[in-house]
Design an enzyme around this catalytic site. Sequence first.
Site, mmCIF file in Angstrom:
data_model
loop_
_atom_site.group_PDB
_atom_site.id
_atom_site.type_symbol
_atom_site.label_atom_id
_atom_site.label_comp_id
_atom_site.label_asym_id
_atom_site.label_seq_id
_atom_site.Cartn_x
_atom_site.Cartn_y
_atom_site.Cartn_z
ATOM 1 N N HIS A 69 0.788 -1.305 -0.013
ATOM 2 C CA HIS A 69 0.038 0.129 0.066
ATOM 3 C C HIS A 69 0.884 1.248 -0.151
ATOM 4 O O HIS A 69 0.214 2.408 0.090
ATOM 5 C CB HIS A 69 -0.836 0.025 1.219
ATOM 6 N N GLU A 77 -7.789 -12.940 3.257
ATOM 7 C CA GLU A 77 -8.291 -11.635 3.105
ATOM 8 C C GLU A 77 -9.556 -11.627 2.362
ATOM 9 O O GLU A 77 -10.176 -10.549 1.926
ATOM 10 C CB GLU A 77 -7.541 -10.337 2.491
ATOM 11 N N ASP A 113 -9.756 -6.106 4.722
ATOM 12 C CA ASP A 113 -10.139 -6.420 3.479
ATOM 13 C C ASP A 113 -11.011 -7.677 3.696
ATOM 14 O O ASP A 113 -11.952 -7.705 2.853
ATOM 15 C CB ASP A 113 -8.881 -6.807 2.618
#
Length: 257
Positions: A48, A153, A179
Amino acid sequence: MNGASGLKARIQSGELVAGTMALEFFVPGLPAIAAAAGAEFILLDMEHTGTSFETMRMLCAACRGLSIAPIIRVPTTEYSLIARALDIGAHGVMVPMVNTEEQARLIASCAHYPPAGHRGAAFGIAHDDYLPGSPVEKIAQAAARTLIIAQIESPQGVENAEAIAAVPGIDVLWVGHFDLSNFMGIPGQFDHPDFEAALSHVGRSARANGKAAGLMAGDLGWSKRVRELGYSVIAQGVDGAHYQNSVAAALKTLRTL
């Protein structure tokens, strides 16, 4: 090998192993600061953050000689990302969005040398501390140290958690809670019964296969909750939040003086 080289063995023994996560403050002193705070590992995020391998290489080097293990979260399941992260000195990799047994097998193969996998070999570089020595011994040392964390996730990942945990070379099932809740259609609803069931199932699946379960806990309440579910690898908070919370608390107190 530095003092963090026994991390994988401790995780496999079922001990509580505590660390932290970094997404913002990728500076040379970060590993030493985290180690001084008592962290046993530091998760360095590439998923990220857009952070480069050059920065990751510097941070892994900064861990050398410290009792803290650098673990890189790569952006996706790809050989060039997984093998490169290990070659620059990471003691392990975290791979997001692991959904199937086949994907888990690919990840394990990317991270290990033959005959266990298909990782390409270069010795006397960062991952083995630039030391001379027997390639046979170095391969054995890498196998003993390399930690593979598969992030669960999605509902598909939860459904396949037992099969993923059974894959040789996968060491930790790690719930990506935001997530997972998003893909379950209950974003941020961590008290939802379906989320609680998923969290419990992943923990049971890991333990049933002799593996560990992990999570990034934003606060001690989260840590207590997952410890009660048998999770034993916990990253306590993330760098930006630690800084923000500490400054906010200090300023709040300052304004009362």
